[in-house]
Design a protein around this motif. Structure first.
Motif, short mmCIF file in Angstrom:
data_model
loop_
_atom_site.label_atom_id
_atom_site.label_comp_id
_atom_site.label_asym_id
_atom_site.label_seq_id
_atom_site.Cartn_x
_atom_site.Cartn_y
_atom_site.Cartn_z
N MET A 1 14.92 -50.54 8.39
CA MET A 1 14.78 -50.84 9.66
C MET A 1 13.37 -49.51 9.98
O MET A 1 12.01 -49.56 10.62
N VAL A 2 13.55 -48.39 9.31
CA VAL A 2 12.35 -47.61 9.24
C VAL A 2 11.27 -47.49 8.89
O VAL A 2 10.58 -47.35 9.15
N GLY A 3 11.36 -48.31 7.42
CA GLY A 3 10.00 -48.35 6.52
C GLY A 3 10.74 -49.26 5.46
O GLY A 3 11.07 -49.89 5.66
N ARG A 4 9.88 -48.75 3.62
CA ARG A 4 10.11 -49.52 3.13
C ARG A 4 9.48 -48.58 1.83
O ARG A 4 9.45 -47.42 1.54
N PRO A 5 10.38 -49.21 0.85
CA PRO A 5 10.01 -47.96 -0.41
C PRO A 5 8.92 -48.03 -0.25
O PRO A 5 7.76 -47.70 -0.53
N GLY A 6 8.10 -46.14 -1.71
CA GLY A 6 7.23 -45.58 -1.63
C GLY A 6 6.60 -46.70 -2.53
O GLY A 6 4.94 -46.43 -2.48
N GLU A 7 6.99 -47.26 -3.35
CA GLU A 7 5.85 -47.98 -4.46
C GLU A 7 5.23 -49.21 -3.99
O GLU A 7 5.05 -50.14 -4.53
N TRP A 8 6.53 -50.04 -3.03
CA TRP A 8 6.31 -51.24 -2.40
C TRP A 8 4.41 -51.54 -2.10
O TRP A 8 3.90 -50.80 -1.71
N VAL A 9 4.09 -53.11 -2.58
CA VAL A 9 3.02 -53.44 -2.57
C VAL A 9 3.20 -54.48 -1.82
O VAL A 9 4.18 -55.62 -1.36
N GLU A 10 2.58 -55.34 -0.69
CA GLU A 10 2.60 -56.58 -0.26
C GLU A 10 2.65 -57.47 -1.18
O GLU A 10 2.02 -57.31 -2.47
N GLY A 11 3.58 -58.59 -0.69
CA GLY A 11 3.84 -59.31 -1.90
C GLY A 11 4.90 -59.32 -2.52
O GLY A 11 5.70 -60.33 -2.75
N LYS A 12 5.93 -58.53 -2.90
CA LYS A 12 7.06 -58.32 -3.41
C LYS A 12 7.90 -58.21 -2.34
O LYS A 12 7.89 -57.50 -0.97
N MET A 13 8.99 -58.99 -2.44
CA MET A 13 10.37 -59.28 -1.75
C MET A 13 11.38 -57.57 -1.46
O MET A 13 11.27 -56.50 -2.79
#
Length: 291
Positions: A206-218
């Motif tokens: 709900m808050v956000g996403r992991p630091g190294e996440w990039v668009e397209g990664k599940m």
């Protein structure tokens, strides 16, 4: 009574001397000597030496037989166990000398994978229950083992399952992109990796996403564990307790558990019913949901 002459006395003396000499000769002749204790001991020692020679020959063979038995019965030889759980890639004589060592990371197709990472893999054993579907098999890397001689790498993977592939009450709702953690673990070669993915708890999603996440990664959401023994779903109360492997790098763990806020602010996660899509004997069961 006649008196013997000097010549007769001398002749008789010579005859008695010869007879006495013959008697002594008979007593000391080697051909007729009775065997003594020394001769018996000599003969026994020769036989014993032959026996010792046979025993020594036998002893030189026994260690070889015991060694062969140990190699055949030792389950750690050729299985890649090393210091952890490796896979049996080597065969024949190479398996006897396989030396598996734990490593913190491994590279495959330009992507570096670390202990503790989640990934989409090729699941030929159908441990995730995704065979014949469009669902992506998801697993967490618990251990990475590298073979010192060949350089081959094996992974110990803990698998996740999708709600539709579990037996659950028909009224039970799940988050979108939800997966359930299991106790299923297998050892697979590095080549089974397909791509990196992320599994987070609902509050973090709900808050956000992991630091190294990039668009397209599940990014998958997990709040429960599916227990095969007993066939029930159990909510995970302490996410950071038992989820991350002890061998995981602390900085890597902090990166994966520290969320970067969504640009548009916190998001709402919606739940929905998920129909059961399994065809085994457990289909239709309604196991207890433990929360």
């Amino acid at each position: 009574m006649s008196v013997a002459s000097a010549s007769e006395l001398a002749e008789n003396s010579v005859t008695e001397s010869q007879q006495q000499s013959g008697i002594n000769s008979t007593l000391t002749s080697p051909e007729q000597t009775t065997p003594t204790a020394n001769s018996d001991a000599s003969e026994y020692n020769e036989q014993d030496n032959d026996k010792d020679s046979d025993d020594r020959h036998t002893d030189t063979e026994r260690p070889q037989k015991r060694q062969k038995t140990d190699i055949e019965s030792d389950p750690s030889i050729g299985t890649g166990t090393g210091t952890g759980t490796g896979g049996g890639i080597a065969s024949g004589s190479e398996a006897m000398y396989a030396q598996w060592e734990q490593t913190g990371s491994a590279e495959h197709n330009g992507q570096i994978y670390y202990i503790g990472d989640h990934a989409i893999l090729e699941d030929i054993d159908n441990s995730s229950g995704t065979e014949g579907t469009e669902l992506s098999p998801v697993g967490q890397i618990l251990d990475i083992q590298r073979e010192a001689h060949s350089g081959s790498v094996n992974l110990t993977v803990s698998w996740y399952v999708y709600p539709q592939k579990t037996s659950h009450p028909p009224y039970m709702e799940f988050y979108k992109n939800a997966v359930l953690r299991t106790f299923r673990q297998t050892v697979v070669p590095l080549e089974r990796l397909r791509e990196l993915c992320y599994v987070v708890q609902p509050a973090d999603s709900m808050v956000g996403r992991p630091g190294e996440w990039v668009e397209g990664k599940m990014i998958f959401v997990c709040e429960s564990r599916y227990v095969d023994k007993g066939d029930f779903i159990q909510k995970i109360k302490h996410w950071n307790r038992g989820i991350w492997p002890e061998a995981m790098d602390q900085k890597r763990r902090e990166m994966l558990t520290t969320m970067v806020p969504w640009p548009d602010g916190p998001r709402e996660l919606e739940k929905s019913l998920v129909p059961v899509e399994i065809t085994n004997d457990s289909a239709g069961n309604t196991p207890q949901t433990r929360r």
